[in-house]
Design an enzyme around this catalytic site. Sequence first.
Site, short mmCIF file in Angstrom:
data_model
loop_
_atom_site.label_atom_id
_atom_site.label_comp_id
_atom_site.label_asym_id
_atom_site.label_seq_id
_atom_site.Cartn_x
_atom_site.Cartn_y
_atom_site.Cartn_z
N CYS A 126 49.06 41.01 63.62
CA CYS A 126 49.88 40.54 62.51
C CYS A 126 50.39 39.11 62.71
CB CYS A 126 51.05 41.49 62.29
SG CYS A 126 50.53 43.20 62.04
N HIS A 183 55.80 38.27 57.95
CA HIS A 183 54.73 39.26 57.89
C HIS A 183 55.18 40.43 57.03
CE1 HIS A 183 51.96 42.37 58.83
NE2 HIS A 183 52.75 42.99 59.69
N ASN A 231 50.61 46.57 54.13
CA ASN A 231 50.52 45.76 55.35
C ASN A 231 49.07 45.37 55.56
OD1 ASN A 231 50.30 44.84 58.01
ND2 ASN A 231 51.78 46.29 58.81
#
Length: 352
Positions: A122, A277, A308
């Site tokens: 990430c 993020h 995500n």
Amino acid sequence: MVLLRTLRGPAYTRILGIGDYRPARIISNEELCRHIDSTDEWIQDRSGIQQRRQATPDESVVDMGTQAARAAMTYADLTGSDIDAVICATITHPYQTPAAAPMIAERLGTKNAAAFDLSAACAGYCYGVAVADDMVRSGRAEHVLVVGVEKLSDYRDLGDRGTAFIFGDGAGAAVIGPSATPGISATTWGSDGSGSAMISQSVSWTEAQERYAPASLDMPGDPARPDATVTDSLWPFIDMQGPSVFRWAATAVAPLCERALAAAGVTAQDIQVFIPHQANTRIVDTLVKKLRLPDHVVIADDITDMANTSAASIPLATAALLRSGRAHPGDLALQIGFGAGLTWAAQVVQLP
């Protein structure tokens, strides 16, 4: 004595263009809940996610990354011949070799550009921006393309109530190039391998084949992917210790943001946009409170539509903010990626 030649580049860099690619297939929470004992209300309350995008079975990381890269190059008014290097941040390219980046570079028509993949989960996109910034300022390259792309649906366990709803597919990209004024700050980055078990691959490739492939003969498939079983048995799963990850992010990430602001020589009052993020809206809300961000700061919320997307989440969110008019060219944005590894990276950038 012979003196070796070295390179020297411009003092400053900036993001010249941004682009994204979102697969056409939308998976709602209701559809996903056919596979897990959950509800749309529970998922939104726990994560903020309303839906996610899913690539088709034959749509690859290279396909999606190329689309986002082309959009970023168009934004920057550049062609493949202008690109000197391609960095692809991803953890879902299903091959050790060849890497995704050289294949993306070839499709873009670059002239023998340097190309390599970067695996920082990430934090991958922000790592890529840091590397690209250094490459341009050192004189190693004039224009560097940073691609963040993930096909996380291939590594998702549809039977895991704690993770099945979290992940989505997509790609975002940015072109980094020279600037007369500072457009990318010094990067704050790091890692802590002691937390590697919090987000990890569930089993090895061989174990996945042995454990799940026999079951695929009897188990019903995902309606969005007729060739896949409920367990998505082709690949090892991504496993996550949700509560531990939440506690780490809620306590450790805000100080990292503060360090990044200090490294850039600005304060929370100076930025217009915050692009963390897109992991979880509860984590983002916690960061906003701890950083005491002013009301004027626009907070990225692409997770509601994209879930995500790991290395792709920050460029996807950036493109969405600019397209909607919520953020504007020239705005100062604090962006931070954090996750598996554990890894993190943050910088302040001027939006293109």
